[in-house]
Structures are given as C-alpha cells and as structure tokens.
Design a protein around this motif. Structure first.
Motif, PDB file in Angstrom:
ATOM      1  N   GLY A   1      53.231  14.045  -0.310  1.00  0.00           N
ATOM      2  CA  GLY A   1      52.499  14.572   0.808  1.00  0.00           C
ATOM      3  C   GLY A   1      51.507  13.545   1.498  1.00  0.00           C
ATOM      4  N   ARG A   2      50.698  12.834   0.708  1.00  0.00           N
ATOM      5  CA  ARG A   2      49.789  11.780   1.188  1.00  0.00           C
ATOM      6  C   ARG A   2      50.573  10.535   1.896  1.00  0.00           C
ATOM      7  NH1 ARG A   2      45.046  11.215   3.052  1.00  0.00           N
ATOM      8  NH2 ARG A   2      46.633  10.919   4.882  1.00  0.00           N
ATOM      9  N   ARG A   3      51.784  10.370   1.198  1.00  0.00           N
ATOM     10  CA  ARG A   3      52.604   9.343   1.937  1.00  0.00           C
ATOM     11  C   ARG A   3      53.161   9.391   3.583  1.00  0.00           C
ATOM     12  NH1 ARG A   3      58.375   7.091  -0.650  1.00  0.00           N
ATOM     13  NH2 ARG A   3      58.675   5.361   0.990  1.00  0.00           N
ATOM     14  N   HIS A   4      53.639  10.901   3.500  1.00  0.00           N
ATOM     15  CA  HIS A   4      54.277  11.387   4.558  1.00  0.00           C
ATOM     16  C   HIS A   4      53.167  11.835   5.840  1.00  0.00           C
ATOM     17  CE1 HIS A   4      58.281  10.708   3.860  1.00  0.00           C
ATOM     18  NE2 HIS A   4      57.960  10.986   2.575  1.00  0.00           N
ATOM     19  N   GLY A   5      52.069  12.017   5.382  1.00  0.00           N
ATOM     20  CA  GLY A   5      50.897  12.736   6.365  1.00  0.00           C
ATOM     21  C   GLY A   5      49.813  11.747   6.972  1.00  0.00           C
ATOM     22  N   GLU A   6      49.929  11.880   8.204  1.00  0.00           N
ATOM     23  CA  GLU A   6      48.942  11.036   8.754  1.00  0.00           C
ATOM     24  C   GLU A   6      47.448  11.751   8.329  1.00  0.00           C
ATOM     25  OE1 GLU A   6      50.510   9.087  12.965  1.00  0.00           O
ATOM     26  OE2 GLU A   6      50.645  11.277  12.906  1.00  0.00           O
ATOM     27  N   ARG A   7      47.547  12.930   8.452  1.00  0.00           N
ATOM     28  CA  ARG A   7      46.447  13.817   7.841  1.00  0.00           C
ATOM     29  C   ARG A   7      46.942  14.747   6.672  1.00  0.00           C
ATOM     30  NH1 ARG A   7      43.879  17.866  10.594  1.00  0.00           N
ATOM     31  NH2 ARG A   7      41.987  17.481   9.293  1.00  0.00           N
ATOM     32  N   TRP A   8      46.229  14.557   5.469  1.00  0.00           N
ATOM     33  CA  TRP A   8      46.500  15.346   4.265  1.00  0.00           C
ATOM     34  C   TRP A   8      45.787  16.177   3.950  1.00  0.00           C
ATOM     35  CZ3 TRP A   8      45.177  14.374  -0.797  1.00  0.00           C
ATOM     36  CH2 TRP A   8      46.017  14.865  -1.873  1.00  0.00           C
TER      37      TRP A   8
ATOM     38  N   ILE B   1      40.288  18.563  -8.181  1.00  0.00           N
ATOM     39  CA  ILE B   1      39.401  17.485  -7.368  1.00  0.00           C
ATOM     40  C   ILE B   1      39.391  16.233  -8.183  1.00  0.00           C
ATOM     41  CG2 ILE B   1      37.169  16.927  -6.174  1.00  0.00           C
ATOM     42  CD1 ILE B   1      38.718  19.468  -4.771  1.00  0.00           C
ATOM     43  N   GLU B   2      39.151  16.337  -9.405  1.00  0.00           N
ATOM     44  CA  GLU B   2      38.952  15.395 -10.014  1.00  0.00           C
ATOM     45  C   GLU B   2      40.346  14.256 -10.625  1.00  0.00           C
ATOM     46  OE1 GLU B   2      37.001  14.773 -14.735  1.00  0.00           O
ATOM     47  OE2 GLU B   2      38.213  16.272 -14.432  1.00  0.00           O
ATOM     48  N   ASP B   3      41.360  15.374 -10.661  1.00  0.00           N
ATOM     49  CA  ASP B   3      42.612  14.680 -10.950  1.00  0.00           C
ATOM     50  C   ASP B   3      43.032  13.851  -9.452  1.00  0.00           C
ATOM     51  OD1 ASP B   3      42.960  15.486 -13.470  1.00  0.00           O
ATOM     52  OD2 ASP B   3      44.156  17.254 -13.078  1.00  0.00           O
ATOM     53  N   LEU B   4      42.695  14.362  -8.415  1.00  0.00           N
ATOM     54  CA  LEU B   4      43.172  13.743  -7.222  1.00  0.00           C
ATOM     55  C   LEU B   4      42.256  12.447  -7.146  1.00  0.00           C
ATOM     56  CD1 LEU B   4      43.989  16.920  -5.017  1.00  0.00           C
ATOM     57  CD2 LEU B   4      45.578  15.504  -5.850  1.00  0.00           C
ATOM     58  N   ALA B   5      41.032  12.539  -7.242  1.00  0.00           N
ATOM     59  CA  ALA B   5      40.311  11.334  -7.108  1.00  0.00           C
ATOM     60  C   ALA B   5      40.672  10.409  -8.238  1.00  0.00           C
ATOM     61  CB  ALA B   5      39.028  11.649  -7.551  1.00  0.00           C
ATOM     62  N   TRP B   6      41.197  10.654  -9.228  1.00  0.00           N
ATOM     63  CA  TRP B   6      41.640   9.651 -10.264  1.00  0.00           C
ATOM     64  C   TRP B   6      42.842   8.837  -9.536  1.00  0.00           C
ATOM     65  CZ3 TRP B   6      46.233  10.494 -13.512  1.00  0.00           C
ATOM     66  CH2 TRP B   6      46.348   9.315 -14.341  1.00  0.00           C
ATOM     67  N   LEU B   7      43.622   9.630  -9.167  1.00  0.00           N
ATOM     68  CA  LEU B   7      44.932   9.192  -8.334  1.00  0.00           C
ATOM     69  C   LEU B   7      44.562   8.087  -7.335  1.00  0.00           C
ATOM     70  CD1 LEU B   7      47.245  11.974  -8.643  1.00  0.00           C
ATOM     71  CD2 LEU B   7      47.606  10.068  -9.856  1.00  0.00           C
ATOM     72  N   GLY B   8      43.354   8.317  -6.734  1.00  0.00           N
ATOM     73  CA  GLY B   8      42.974   7.625  -5.394  1.00  0.00           C
ATOM     74  C   GLY B   8      43.388   8.422  -4.205  1.00  0.00           C
ATOM     75  N   LEU B   9      43.586   9.738  -4.225  1.00  0.00           N
ATOM     76  CA  LEU B   9      43.976  10.582  -3.067  1.00  0.00           C
ATOM     77  C   LEU B   9      42.825  11.255  -2.702  1.00  0.00           C
ATOM     78  CD1 LEU B   9      47.337  11.982  -4.510  1.00  0.00           C
ATOM     79  CD2 LEU B   9      47.088   9.774  -3.271  1.00  0.00           C
ATOM     80  N   GLU B  10      42.334  11.311  -1.583  1.00  0.00           N
ATOM     81  CA  GLU B  10      41.177  11.672  -0.819  1.00  0.00           C
ATOM     82  C   GLU B  10      41.717  12.634   0.133  1.00  0.00           C
ATOM     83  OE1 GLU B  10      36.890  10.817   1.284  1.00  0.00           O
ATOM     84  OE2 GLU B  10      38.166   9.318   0.386  1.00  0.00           O
ATOM     85  N   PRO B  11      41.904  14.046   0.178  1.00  0.00           N
ATOM     86  CA  PRO B  11      42.056  14.710   1.427  1.00  0.00           C
ATOM     87  C   PRO B  11      41.325  14.415   2.704  1.00  0.00           C
ATOM     88  CG  PRO B  11      41.658  16.084  -0.592  1.00  0.00           C
ATOM     89  CD  PRO B  11      41.056  14.589  -0.803  1.00  0.00           C
ATOM     90  N   ASP B  12      41.949  14.951   3.734  1.00  0.00           N
ATOM     91  CA  ASP B  12      41.159  14.560   5.175  1.00  0.00           C
ATOM     92  C   ASP B  12      40.645  16.065   5.415  1.00  0.00           C
ATOM     93  OD1 ASP B  12      42.151  11.855   5.705  1.00  0.00           O
ATOM     94  OD2 ASP B  12      44.339  13.049   5.825  1.00  0.00           O
ATOM     95  N   GLY B  13      39.090  16.027   4.902  1.00  0.00           N
ATOM     96  CA  GLY B  13      38.474  17.401   5.202  1.00  0.00           C
ATOM     97  C   GLY B  13      38.276  18.089   4.056  1.00  0.00           C
ATOM     98  N   GLU B  14      37.336  18.994   4.240  1.00  0.00           N
ATOM     99  CA  GLU B  14      37.131  19.839   3.048  1.00  0.00           C
ATOM    100  C   GLU B  14      38.231  20.795   2.705  1.00  0.00           C
ATOM    101  OE1 GLU B  14      34.324  20.191   1.159  1.00  0.00           O
ATOM    102  OE2 GLU B  14      33.833  18.474   2.364  1.00  0.00           O
ATOM    103  N   PRO B  15      38.538  20.900   1.326  1.00  0.00           N
ATOM    104  CA  PRO B  15      39.335  21.865   1.139  1.00  0.00           C
ATOM    105  C   PRO B  15      39.549  23.243   1.491  1.00  0.00           C
ATOM    106  CG  PRO B  15      38.517  20.818  -0.952  1.00  0.00           C
ATOM    107  CD  PRO B  15      37.589  20.503   0.324  1.00  0.00           C
TER     108      PRO B  15
END
Length: 278
Positions: A24-31, A52-66
């Motif tokens: 999803g992150r790879r294909h999304g200009e906004r994720w 939240i912790e697992d995504l941060a560990w992967l280096g994935l940061e959402p665009d905006g608040e969950p």
C-alpha cells in the motif's frame, strides 16, 4: 493514488500484514492508516499501540492521523438510514443457530448462506425496539435498482465480474456492532478519498457487495489490488488465531525493520515463507 492500511486491533501484526502495508505504501502517493475496531468481542485498545509500533519499526509512517472506526459510527448510521429510507435493507431477527437449522446442507459461516427468513416480513417497530436484530441488504431490490451485479477493476486494468451469490443479503449492521465490515469500509474509503484499495486476495469475495454499496450510496469507484497472501513454506496461512509469528517477535529477534520492508517491496520473503501460488 491514495491507499490505506486497515488492520483490526485483535492481535499483533504478522508478516502478512507487513506485506500488505508495504504494498500500500509503495503504490500510494498518500498512505492512510485506519483502525477497524468495531468488533466489540475481539478488538483491544492495547493492540492499537502495537500496530503503530510495528509500522514505525518497518519505517512506515502514515500520512495524517489514524482514522478510528469506533469514533465514526454516526457516519455508518447515516449511510444505513439512507438505505432504510429507500427500502433496500430489512431487519433480521435470526440467530446463527436459526439460519443453520433452516438450511438443508449448512456449510461454512451460516451468516453467508442466509435463506431469507426475514425478507419480506412486515416491519414491526415494536419488535425492533425490544428484540436484538441485524440489518440486511435486500440484494434483489438493490441489484434491480443498479441494473445487475457490478464488476470492478484491478490495478493494471484487468476487469473482474461479480456474482449475485457473492453478494446475498449481506449484513450491514449487527445487534452488537454499529456497522458491518462492508458498510464501514465503503463509507470510510469514500470519506478518506481512497482511490486504490490494497488488500489480501482472501478479501476479493467482499468486493461485489462493496461495489454495490458504492453505487447505491453514490460513492466513487476505486481501483483494487488484491495481492497474494503470505503463507508458511508448507502453504499454511498466517493467522492471528494460529499464533503466527508476529512482527514484535521478529523485532525482538534482531530483524532490521526497514530492511525487511525493502525486501517485501521487492517481492523477497524471509526464509520459511512464500506467497500463495508461488
């Protein structure tokens, strides 16, 4: 493209979740991140922090608040009310046991093989006020209104056709939950402006009923990417209920999160895992 990752906080994330999030992150200009916490029997607040912790560990940061579904139930109620006013849903008082008993050869989830017991019964507001019930889509009326079963497009342009059997009289709200997966998913994708839905191939059968709801509610049509599922080497599915190895356990074992995310994005899986169909 605007994409979203929409886990349920019913356990810690595993490698299959990571694969879906990375795609999803790879294909999304906004994720975007959406927390699907409408199941009162299984959702746990402590697992939200784990996501939240697992995504941060992967280096994935959402665009905006969950986006948190339990804070948006009024929107699902409004959508359901729209369908009620058009006569496209009806109350159902059947239990799973009732449905199973009425089927000559029940199989799978009794809720997915509903025999139509409550369809066509006169509305009884007094009974609704005193008796727990769900709301089901009147699929025959809905399909007649839109002119047939809608199809959908996958990323890359491939077109898929749905079938009426994949829709049925789907539950849109339950007695113990303000919205089903189908209704909340359609409302939230619409409200969030999602243009590409990235999710596992196991959710492809959900697409026809969601496409139908999109048309009925006037929501725009997204494109879909139903990706292959990550499995164990022997083909067994990864599942929370089967205690699949979690990202937290991989982190504790010293795995590098961003490196794992890069490998997943390029189609490489750790030893002992493969994509279904490979």
């Amino acid at each position: 493209m605007i994409t979203r990752f929409a886990p349920s906080p019913t356990g810690r994330l595993h490698l299959g979740h990571a694969y879906s999030a990375v795609l999803g992150r790879r294909h999304g200009e906004r994720w975007l991140l959406r927390i699907e916490d409408l199941d009162p029997g299984r959702a746990r607040p402590e697992f939200v922090g784990g996501i939240i912790e697992d995504l941060a560990w992967l280096g994935l940061e959402p665009d905006g608040e969950p986006l948190v579904q339990s804070r948006r139930t009024h929107l699902y109620a409004e959508a359901l009310e729209t369908l009620k006013k058009r006569g496209l849903v009806y109350p159902c008082f059947c239990t799973r046991a009732d449905i199973a008993a009425s089927l000559s050869a029940p199989h799978g989830d009794a809720g997915s093989a509903y025999p139509g017991t409550c369809r066509g019964r006169p509305d009884d507001p007094a009974r609704r006020a005193s008796t727990p019930h769900s709301w089901r889509l009147h699929s025959a009326k809905a399909l007649d209104e839109v002119g047939g079963v809608p199809g959908w497009r996958e990323l890359g342009g491939e077109a898929f056709e749905g079938s009426a059997t994949m829709i049925g009289d789907a539950i849109l709200a339950r007695k113990d939950a303000p919205s089903s997966y189908h209704l909340s998913c359609v409302v939230d994708d619409w409200e969030s402006g999602v243009t590409l839905v990235v999710r596992g191939a196991d959710l492809r059968p959900s697409t026809p009923v969601q496409r139908l709801l999109q048309i009925l509610l006037g929501a725009p049509e997204p494109v879909y990417l139903h990706h292959a599922l990550v499995t164990h080497e022997d083909g067994r599915r990864l599942a929370k209920r089967d205690a699949a190895p979690t990202l937290a356990a991989m982190r504790a074992a010293g795995v590098d999160g961003p490196a794992l995310a890069w490998e997943l994005a390029t189609g490489q899986l750790p030893t002992g895992y493969r994509l279904a169909g490979d």
